[in-house]
Design a protein around this motif. Structure first.
Motif, PDB file in Angstrom:
ATOM      1  N   UNK A   1       0.861  -1.186   0.000  1.00  0.00           N
ATOM      2  CA  UNK A   1       0.000   0.000   0.000  1.00  0.00           C
ATOM      3  C   UNK A   1       0.892   1.229   0.000  1.00  0.00           C
ATOM      4  N   UNK A   2       0.587   2.206  -0.890  1.00  0.00           N
ATOM      5  CA  UNK A   2       1.445   3.390  -1.019  1.00  0.00           C
ATOM      6  C   UNK A   2       1.254   4.388   0.117  1.00  0.00           C
ATOM      7  N   UNK A   3       0.164   4.264   0.851  1.00  0.00           N
ATOM      8  CA  UNK A   3      -0.172   5.260   1.865  1.00  0.00           C
ATOM      9  C   UNK A   3      -1.273   6.192   1.403  1.00  0.00           C
ATOM     10  N   UNK A   4      -1.598   6.176   0.107  1.00  0.00           N
ATOM     11  CA  UNK A   4      -2.686   6.996  -0.427  1.00  0.00           C
ATOM     12  C   UNK A   4      -4.002   6.245  -0.285  1.00  0.00           C
ATOM     13  N   UNK A   5      -4.998   6.903   0.266  1.00  0.00           N
ATOM     14  CA  UNK A   5      -6.285   6.265   0.495  1.00  0.00           C
ATOM     15  C   UNK A   5      -6.415   5.809   1.935  1.00  0.00           C
ATOM     16  N   UNK A   6      -7.654   5.528   2.348  1.00  0.00           N
ATOM     17  CA  UNK A   6      -7.928   5.149   3.733  1.00  0.00           C
ATOM     18  C   UNK A   6      -7.958   3.628   3.892  1.00  0.00           C
ATOM     19  N   UNK A   7      -7.207   3.146   4.869  1.00  0.00           N
ATOM     20  CA  UNK A   7      -7.148   1.716   5.194  1.00  0.00           C
ATOM     21  C   UNK A   7      -7.640   1.526   6.620  1.00  0.00           C
ATOM     22  N   UNK A   8      -8.430   0.494   6.856  1.00  0.00           N
ATOM     23  CA  UNK A   8      -8.909   0.187   8.213  1.00  0.00           C
ATOM     24  C   UNK A   8      -7.842  -0.663   8.891  1.00  0.00           C
ATOM     25  N   UNK A   9      -7.014  -0.020   9.681  1.00  0.00           N
ATOM     26  CA  UNK A   9      -5.805  -0.669  10.202  1.00  0.00           C
ATOM     27  C   UNK A   9      -6.117  -1.819  11.140  1.00  0.00           C
ATOM     28  N   UNK A  10      -7.152  -1.715  11.978  1.00  0.00           N
ATOM     29  CA  UNK A  10      -7.414  -2.784  12.958  1.00  0.00           C
ATOM     30  C   UNK A  10      -7.953  -4.048  12.318  1.00  0.00           C
ATOM     31  N   UNK A  11      -8.379  -3.969  11.051  1.00  0.00           N
ATOM     32  CA  UNK A  11      -8.838  -5.172  10.345  1.00  0.00           C
ATOM     33  C   UNK A  11      -7.806  -5.675   9.334  1.00  0.00           C
ATOM     34  N   UNK A  12      -6.742  -4.902   9.118  1.00  0.00           N
ATOM     35  CA  UNK A  12      -5.719  -5.254   8.136  1.00  0.00           C
ATOM     36  C   UNK A  12      -4.570  -6.015   8.801  1.00  0.00           C
ATOM     37  N   UNK A  13      -3.815  -6.764   7.965  1.00  0.00           N
ATOM     38  CA  UNK A  13      -2.644  -7.520   8.423  1.00  0.00           C
ATOM     39  C   UNK A  13      -1.457  -7.080   7.573  1.00  0.00           C
ATOM     40  N   UNK A  14      -0.381  -6.562   8.177  1.00  0.00           N
ATOM     41  CA  UNK A  14       0.757  -6.073   7.397  1.00  0.00           C
ATOM     42  C   UNK A  14       1.300  -7.125   6.435  1.00  0.00           C
ATOM     43  N   UNK A  15       1.561  -6.686   5.184  1.00  0.00           N
ATOM     44  CA  UNK A  15       2.141  -7.529   4.124  1.00  0.00           C
ATOM     45  C   UNK A  15       1.272  -8.717   3.737  1.00  0.00           C
ATOM     46  N   UNK A  16       0.022  -8.718   4.181  1.00  0.00           N
ATOM     47  CA  UNK A  16      -0.842  -9.849   3.839  1.00  0.00           C
ATOM     48  C   UNK A  16      -2.231  -9.405   3.398  1.00  0.00           C
ATOM     49  N   UNK A  17      -2.882  -8.564   4.195  1.00  0.00           N
ATOM     50  CA  UNK A  17      -4.269  -8.208   3.913  1.00  0.00           C
ATOM     51  C   UNK A  17      -4.483  -6.724   4.175  1.00  0.00           C
ATOM     52  N   UNK A  18      -5.269  -6.092   3.273  1.00  0.00           N
ATOM     53  CA  UNK A  18      -5.626  -4.677   3.400  1.00  0.00           C
ATOM     54  C   UNK A  18      -7.141  -4.569   3.336  1.00  0.00           C
TER      55      UNK A  18
END
Length: 908
Positions: free
Chosen positions: A10-27
């Motif tokens: 993820x480039x950092x552009x746009x909104x990501x729900x961090x508490x539901x995401x998994x680094x390097x696996x799921x966004x």
């Protein structure tokens, strides 16, 4: 050594729900908002040159491992993903990037992506067929008939375990739950349930009615809640399914989850990714920077996606269903298109020749069709988008007993019948022709058209796009047609130096030479018959218009109750005005000029010139009528100011005079064609640029002189004004008289209070506008000089002196006048279906005048000898006053009323 993309991020552009995401696996992302992705790591074997090439971004169904859509774009451009609310939910997408265009089925180089939003039921319907019309209002089912339920949802896509609860609707009672259907799927944001067991509801109904009504609720076992709708938070849906008291079938079958029918067209605003393409178009004029007129489909008008059926055929060897190398090339081109076109569905029909048993050839045709289908599925295409059918022999000839009775007569026909036909619909691209306008001389000058990323290798149309630029025009003897991505082409205007009627171009944007440019691809402007860019070349004509008017005599004078000398002066002025009126002539300095230049050489040098002054005699006379009639509307000013003063409590016997000086002014305009601007940026449209100026010295001048005391008052003979004087003056006068009476002195008294008002308005203004621009500007300067002077005094003269003495008087007056003048001009631009016009209209109004002041007087005798030697004086009572001399009025409106002329003058 491995090469290619090892990992994306993820480039950092746009909104990501961090508490539901998994680094390097799921966004997990918010709905309807773009989130960008880019390459994070490359395999060691990837060269720098490879890193700068194009990437294929592949979005897949993670569970089915099929490709939903893939796009090819430059490696430096981040991939943007947006998930609508309908596709949010448990469903997981898988996104990866590839330098080869192939998926990595071994390593996880991509990311899992899903969308999250509140769960909602949006719409519902009951139908008699799959994806049929809603029949709730006009249809009654019978128990045992198949019923189709369709629900559109948000936040539920990919759910596999919802429950549909069927409720019976009762009046004035609690509605009972009749039946629950479990393991209901949500596919592509829709629930599509085929219900074949409505007859099982019948035994559960107590006191059954002739016609029953049912509705549903959607239960989510994960949170043990019913799912509401969007508008009212209501959990009741699909009101009402209506069923007659009749059973038509006793068969009991489980419900079936159906996939939604994916029909329709791509969204018009969607970016297109066909490999037969071009990316941008720019045009460069001589000595100017390129102008970008097309950029990846942005800002096009009237975009449409016409459906065009495509048919492809591949041939097979006798008694074979193996795919040949030539066929693989055709199929790969079709596959690449279908992977990028989510709305295309494929029909595959296998055929066989008549040699051999018909039953055997039926099986062979199906094997050929399935072989093509396998190529597509192995390439990642969802099998649900493919219908594969074996149609057997073409024109079967077996006899009634199934014996092959054909002899080898036409090998060519047999070869052509050993085939598979692949048919699908493409959605082309059409849009309103791009209009590019330019300004040209009558001599040819070259424009350059430049097209980027122009490719046609992957074009699968029968009449392939040629990667050419084709230009035709009535100015060319033959069309220009070259296979290239950059081309110079000549343009010119149709106004020649020797044109006898340049007056037809008084509004310059009227005639144009047209040049039709054709650039076509599958991605954009796919229809070869439609013009992509239309260049319009207008003449470079420039018009100049100048007008001035100087009047020497006074326009109007009014007076009343003046001294004989002043009366005679005003009579002389009025006599001149009367003579002008009688002889219909006036002392005037008047001039006008209008001409045109065109076919520019350089700087301010032109080949063509035309003097059009005489052609505009009528409009010039209209100018003269308006401004020469100042004589008439000046009457309205003098009458207005005099009349207003006369109506005050000061009385009609005031001596006053009003003079209106003549205006001296000039106005003019220059106009020609120039490129328009939108928010400071040049557009493709040419407009008429006009600079208008106006200068007046003065525009108008006004003078008033009022004797507030209304004449002499002689104390010695006890002659007073009898009420014709000013209240302030009379009050002071009476006090002075009373003081003098105390000593019984015979002293003559003279008082004066004069108010003088003079005003001059000088104006200058300039206005710039372009009919094709969103912003126009101008400057205006109005210099108004309004002078108010109040003079007052008391004169005493002793007629009999008993003692040596000297009378003296002093008067102090402070005065303040509040007045203003509003002046302006309007330049009106009016456009209708038949013509465009520009009008000039002057504006002038007086905002009224109010005078405030304080008069203070001191009077006395200075006795130089005798026992009364000394200073005998007296302070008189101060007097404050505040008066309206005249009220506001509009000069132009009065002019129009008196003369019957309109002040609105048409320039163009």
């Amino acid at each position: 050594m491995a090469k290619g993309v090892k990992r994306i991020k993820w480039t950092g552009d746009g909104k990501v729900i961090s508490n539901l995401s998994i680094p390097n696996k799921k966004v997990v992302i918010h709905p309807d908002e773009y989130v960008s992705f880019e390459v994070d790591l490359w395999y060691e074997g990837t060269t720098e040159a490879d890193k700068k090439k194009t990437l294929t971004w592949i979005l897949q169904d993670r569970r089915k491992k099929t490709i939903i859509v893939q796009r090819v774009q430059p490696a430096y451009v981040p991939k943007k993903i947006s998930i609508p609310k309908a596709l949010c939910g448990p469903f997981e997408y898988y996104l990866e990037a590839s330098t080869s265009g192939q998926r990595d089925l071994v390593n996880q180089t991509g990311l899992i992506i899903s969308g999250n939003c509140p769960t909602r039921i949006l719409n519902s319907k009951w139908s008699t067929t799959k994806d049929g019309k809603d029949v709730r209002k006009d249809h009654f089912f019978n128990y045992g008939e198949t019923v189709y339920l369709n629900l559109t949802t948000e936040g539920l896509n990919g759910h596999l375990n919802l429950c549909i609860d069927i409720f019976r609707h009762l009046d004035f009672q609690t509605d009972p739950l009749i039946y629950r259907y479990t393991s209901v799927d949500v596919v592509d944001g829709e629930i599509n349930l085929e219900i074949k067991s409505t007859n099982t509801w019948y035994p559960k109904l107590k006191n059954i009615k002739e016609k029953e009504e049912f509705y549903i609720k959607v239960f989510d076992p994960s949170n043990r809640l019913y799912i509401p709708d969007e508008k009212y938070n209501d959990t009741v849906h699909a009101r009402f399914l209506r069923i007659n008291k009749k059973i038509v079938s006793q068969e009991i079958k489980p419900p079936t989850n159906l996939s939604p029918l994916k029909t329709g067209k791509p969204e018009k605003t969607k970016e297109r990714f066909e490999l037969c393409r071009f990316q941008s178009i720019s045009i460069t004029e001589p000595k100017k920077t390129p102008t970008l007129i097309f950029d990846n489909g942005e800002n096009l008008k009237n975009v449409s996606n016409p459906k065009t059926p495509i048919a492809k055929t591949i041939l097979f060897d006798f008694d074979k269903y193996d795919i040949t190398s030539d066929a693989k090339t055709i199929l790969n081109n079709v596959l690449q298109y279908l992977l990028g076109a989510q709305h295309s569905y494929i029909k595959i029909d296998g055929h066989a020749c008549v040699i051999g048993k018909e039953q055997y050839n039926q099986k062979l045709s199906q094997q050929r069709s399935d072989a093509v289908k396998k190529i597509f599925i192995d390439g990642g295409l969802d099998g649900n988008r493919i219908v594969s059918t074996g149609l057997g022999e073409v024109n079967p000839t077996d006899d009634k007993k199934g014996r092959d009775n054909i002899k080898h007569k036409d090998e060519k026909e047999y070869t052509e019948n050993r085939r598979v036909d692949i048919t699908f619909d493409t959605f082309g691209h059409d849009a309103q022709t791009i209009i590019y306008e330019t300004i040209a001389t009558s001599r040819e000058q070259n424009l350059t058209i430049d097209i980027t990323e122009y490719q046609n290798k992957a074009c699968f149309k029968d009449a392939k796009h040629k990667k050419n630029i084709r230009i035709n025009s009535p100015e060319y003897p033959d069309s220009i047609d070259k296979v290239t991505n950059k081309l110079d082409f000549p343009v010119k205007s149709n106004l020649s130096v020797s044109n006898p009627l340049p007056i037809l171009y008084i509004w310059p944007k009227v005639f144009a030479n047209e040049y039709n440019i054709h650039v076509h691809s599958c991605r954009y402007f796919s229809n070869n018959a439609n013009t992509t860019v239309l260049v319009k070349a207008y003449a470079d004509i420039k018009w100049d218009f100048h007008f001035f008017l100087n009047l020497s005599n006074k326009l109007s004078v009014k007076w009343q109750n003046l001294s004989p000398e002043k009366h005679k002066e005003m009579q002389s002025k009025a006599g001149k005005i009367g003579a002008e009126k009688r002889w219909k002539q006036t002392e005037i300095d008047f001039g006008v000029a209008i001409d045109a230049k065109w076919d520019k050489i350089e700087g301010d040098k032109y080949n063509g010139h035309y003097d059009a002054t005489k052609k505009y005699e009528k409009k010039i006379k209209q100018f003269y009528s308006v401004f020469a009639s100042l004589k008439e509307f000046s009457k309205s000013i003098t009458e207005q100011t005099k009349g207003t003063v006369s109506k005050t409590r000061l009385g009609k016997k005031w001596p006053l005079w009003v003079e209106m000086d003549p205006p001296n002014f000039c106005l003019g305009a220059e106009w020609s064609l120039a490129r328009g601007k939108n928010k400071g940026k040049e557009t493709l449209e040419i407009g008429t640029a006009l600079e208008f100026y106006f200068k007046a010295e003065p525009l108008i001048a006004l003078g008033l002189n009022i004797d507030l005391l209304a004449g002499l008052v002689q104390l010695g003979v006890a002659a007073t004004t009898g009420g014709s004087g000013n209240v302030a003056a009379m009050k002071i006068f009476n006090e002075v008289r009373d003081w003098l009476d105390e000593d019984d002195n015979a002293i003559k008294l003279k008082m004066y209070i004069d108010l003088e008002i003079t005003g001059t308005i000088n104006g200058f203004s300039k206005l710039n506008l372009n009919t094709a621009s969103d912003e126009n500007n101008g400057e205006a300067k109005l210099e108004t000089i309004l002078k108010i002077e109040l003079r007052a005094g008391i004169e005493l003269k002793a007629t009999a002196v008993l003692i040596v003495g000297e009378a003296y008087v002093s008067a102090e007056v402070s005065g303040k006048a509040v007045g203003s003048v509003t002046f302006g001009h309007g330049l009106l631009f009016e456009k209708n279906s038949t013509q465009t016009s520009i009008y000039y209209q002057p504006k002038l109004s007086f905002d009224g005048l109010r005078v405030k002041g304080v008069i203070k007087a001191k009077i006395g005798l200075l006795i130089k000898k005798g026992v009364f030697k000394g200073d005998h004086d007296k302070e008189l009572v101060d007097y404050k006053y505040e008066e309206n001399l005249f009220d506001p009025f509009d000069v132009i409106q009065k002019f129009e009323k008196i003369t019957g002329l309109s002040s609105k003058v048409q320039l163009l």
